[in-house]
Write a protein that holds these residues in place. Sequence first.
Motif, short mmCIF file in Angstrom:
data_model
loop_
_atom_site.label_atom_id
_atom_site.label_comp_id
_atom_site.label_asym_id
_atom_site.label_seq_id
_atom_site.Cartn_x
_atom_site.Cartn_y
_atom_site.Cartn_z
N UNK A 193 72.32 33.52 -23.91
CA UNK A 193 72.97 32.21 -24.01
C UNK A 193 73.51 31.92 -25.40
N UNK A 194 73.05 32.68 -26.40
CA UNK A 194 73.57 32.49 -27.76
C UNK A 194 74.62 33.52 -28.15
N UNK A 195 74.92 34.46 -27.25
CA UNK A 195 75.95 35.47 -27.55
C UNK A 195 77.28 34.76 -27.80
N UNK A 196 77.94 35.14 -28.88
CA UNK A 196 79.18 34.44 -29.25
C UNK A 196 80.32 34.74 -28.30
N UNK A 197 80.12 35.66 -27.39
CA UNK A 197 81.11 35.93 -26.35
C UNK A 197 81.20 34.79 -25.36
N UNK A 412 70.94 40.01 -26.85
CA UNK A 412 69.80 40.07 -25.92
C UNK A 412 68.50 39.65 -26.60
N UNK A 413 68.34 38.36 -26.75
CA UNK A 413 67.22 37.78 -27.46
C UNK A 413 66.96 36.44 -26.79
N UNK A 414 65.80 35.90 -26.92
CA UNK A 414 65.55 34.59 -26.31
C UNK A 414 65.41 34.70 -24.80
N UNK A 415 66.48 34.34 -24.07
CA UNK A 415 66.38 34.29 -22.61
C UNK A 415 66.92 35.56 -21.95
N UNK A 449 78.92 48.56 -31.75
CA UNK A 449 77.52 48.34 -31.40
C UNK A 449 77.44 47.45 -30.17
N UNK A 450 76.24 47.37 -29.61
CA UNK A 450 76.05 46.60 -28.38
C UNK A 450 76.18 45.11 -28.62
N UNK A 451 75.74 44.66 -29.79
CA UNK A 451 75.73 43.22 -30.06
C UNK A 451 74.74 42.91 -31.16
N UNK A 452 74.07 41.79 -31.04
CA UNK A 452 73.27 41.26 -32.14
C UNK A 452 71.79 41.18 -31.80
N UNK A 453 70.95 41.65 -32.72
CA UNK A 453 69.52 41.37 -32.82
C UNK A 453 68.76 41.40 -31.50
N UNK A 454 68.66 42.56 -30.86
CA UNK A 454 67.83 42.63 -29.65
C UNK A 454 66.36 42.48 -30.00
N UNK A 455 65.59 41.94 -29.09
CA UNK A 455 64.17 41.75 -29.37
C UNK A 455 63.40 41.74 -28.06
N UNK A 456 63.12 42.93 -27.55
CA UNK A 456 62.28 43.07 -26.37
C UNK A 456 61.58 44.43 -26.44
N UNK A 481 72.91 50.99 -32.91
CA UNK A 481 72.41 50.39 -31.67
C UNK A 481 72.74 48.92 -31.55
N UNK A 482 72.42 48.18 -32.61
CA UNK A 482 72.67 46.74 -32.61
C UNK A 482 72.66 46.24 -34.04
#
Length: 943
Positions: A193-197, A412-415, A449-456, A481-482
Amino acid sequence: MKFINITIVLLFLAIVSCGKQEPRELDLSGDWQFKIDSLNMGITEKWYTQKLPEHVKLPGSMTENGKGNDISVKTKWTGQIVDSAWYTIEKYAKYRADGNVKIPFWLQPDKHYVGAAWYQKEIDVPASWTTKNIELKLERPHWETQVWIDNKYIGMQNSLGTPHNYDLGNLPVGKHIISIRIDNAIHDINPGINAHSMTDHTQTNWNGIVGAIKLEAKSSMAFKDVKIYPDVAKKKVTIIGAIKNSIGENQKIQLRVKVKGVGENPQLLEEVLKDVEINTEGTFELGYPMGDNPLLWDEFHPNLYTMSLSLKSPLGEDSEEVTFGMREFKTKGTRFVINDKPVFLRGTLECAIFPKTGYPATDVASWRRILKIVKAHGLNHMRFHSWCPPEAALEAADELGVYLQVEASTWPNGNSSIGDGYPVDEWLYKETQAILDAYGNHPSFVMMTTGNEPLRRNHKPYLRKYVDHFRKIDNRRLYTGAADRPYLDNLDYYNNSYARIQRWGEGLRSIINKRPQTDFDYNYIIDTIPMPYVSHEIGQWCVYPNFKEIPKYTGVLKPKNFEVFKETLEDNHMGQLSDSLMLASGKLQALCYKSDIEAALRTKGFGGFQLLDLHDFPGQGTALIGVLDAFWDEKGYISPEEYSRFCNETVPLARLKKRVFFNTENLEAAIEVAHFGEHALKNASTSWKLTNVSGHVIKQGDFEKRDIPQDNGIPLGKIDVNLNEIETPQKLTLTVNVGNFSNSWDVWVYPFEKKQIDKTQFKVVSTLDKATISYLENGGKVLLTSKKGSVKPEKGGEVGIGFSSIFWNTAWTQGEKPHTLGVLCDPSHPALTEFPTEYHSNWQWWDAMSHSNAIILDEFSPDLKPVVRVIDDWFTNRRLALVFEVKIGKGKLLVSGVDLISGIENRPEAQQLLYSLKKYMVSDAFNPSVELDVKSIINLYKK
């Protein structure tokens, strides 16, 4: 005569007929029918067979067309709200009322809608397209589209970063209805939900189509995909293409290829012909020589070529044009290299911030303007945070020589998460491949890269496979990777947030709040990383809002957040100070960015940095972290020329162990240079000088001329200046020149021996005891200088005060310290005569801000104007003082929030400030106009 006239007319008609070209495409921009499908009934009720009742203009968004819901407390936003106080506390109650809704989280759209909406248009297929296959091309729809022609379902696409292209097949001549269902809601595929896309934090989660919308007629044999792989060493390119064969039988075709230079590139290369046989959807590969002297592409010489390809077959002809550049962007140890020359990435982010439209521009001119501004500030790189830009951005970067990091639309962080088996895992591979297919030929597209700051828990193995997969498919760029994490040994480069002067959560323990010097670097970090290290999102330094910016919001986004902050400032009797607060905090912000960037440039073997940001980020609680506003316009406190002194291809650097000296000391500095220009510098001249504020040269010198390679950490020499001739307190500026490049650093020199002040005329105390109160009320003069932590929390003790500006913003960081934006003062105030200062924070204030309490003056008369004001967070807009003066009875009280007693023997700045305040107190100028009861002062402090 009549016969002659008829002949002329027939000849004219023949000429016109021969010259008439059949249209290859139809522009579908303009009026479309429209209907909102909030209940998702459109497919069930077959809206594609009905005429939709409303009208909109495309390209455009629903918001631009006045479609959607009014903003209210019940609006369901796409974006995380860390500080939800707006929904609950009394302070914001009036901004939750119908007709006056003003949200402080981000820019507020005129209308808001999340869900499905239908767009419909009648088309007329021309007779000349009888044998053609027709493609529908939708540039930048948002985001899932489904298409029907008449009552026939064509398909669904859901790329966030690339055009949606639909094969409509061979349509009968005449009229047809195109119906497009667009859904901007998150369903099973969740980019975050925070992805700038797609988030409301930045471009808004809009619904519509904002780029080109057209039909294209193609022959039965047509180009589907063309990729160009430059080989700089061998002076050739390899063309790998795919051709679509609509007939379904093997076909022989003839390929014709020719290349010419673009713009100032005058080269015209020989044509190549090749006969090939393809199957239904076959590929071809062709080598093309680029001549003896192909012009290469880089930041200094962005030479471009256009390749024209055409094919002939019994089924028809087709043509394609592709722009490309001859470049090789690789790594060598911990360095990036382009065409074997070292590159230091000096980057900023583009977070999909478009304050008029709420969506990205799709024209080259808009992006050309942005990237010219970026380059004017000495930068050569742009990262697209968790989104992929339209092709226009890459075209502008190709033209101007800017290195781009493109990201595949996820945060891919948060939700949300990746690697856990959710549908986004497969979608992310498809999205990346679509980006590479659509934009892979652009020479500016050097990183992916895939995007920003993954955390899982499972993202690491997923990203390892991702990097290996796409590196094999397309090696024309580098992969990580990210952004920020994780570190994996198969990455081409590592993007990480450790190497910066303030990390998230450090607060007052950060480098900038603990070290007022330039004698440090990050070699201890990068020496452990065997690949280029790019520091992630450095900076994030805030500035006070520029309320003069409000009238610029003439589009569908309104700065209601700014209106809230402006109104609260005025409620606290400081509206007249808004410009001064912005300019003073801006000067501190620029100083913080200079410190951040120079630390990166001092680090030997560093790969580069990515700022967050050169311009403001309007979301995530309102992050005013740009020296430019959200429109990429200057705010008035630093110019591109000033900024590029410390951020450029060549930057002189000074290692100073401290910024403040007694005149009994020597100013010592080790001078070096970071040079990543087009060429090594031969026999370069380097010089330095130490000047005062009037420009008088205190000392100057030249270093030995030398060759300077393309590298950093290159020592030029040392400076050692005896300061004993400085008799008065003053700011000096050390300037170093390397060729045409110059950089400078402010230092302060104070006399070690000071003229005596009659101590019998005043008292200096840390508390107001009975004796001091009696002395004061009976006409005495008192300086009250309290220890840090002695002010009551509600009176200012809870205000986190430090030297640096606010990091990101306190709403999003949940109150991370510091909570303030430096000082604002009148440099000519007699209390500061012996403590030379500008109207804003500079390094001589580091000690004061590190040993101080802010004092809230809100309960006192607005007539009480501080001698030195602390600039508060715009969310609270309290009247904060560092130094103020009042009458108490017959006496005069000067209150210092700075502790001017503890450890002062090791604090030259505190000694000098104390001396200046004492000298002021014994002068006739010390004459406070506002009178307070002593109890109101005592009540400021803990017992």
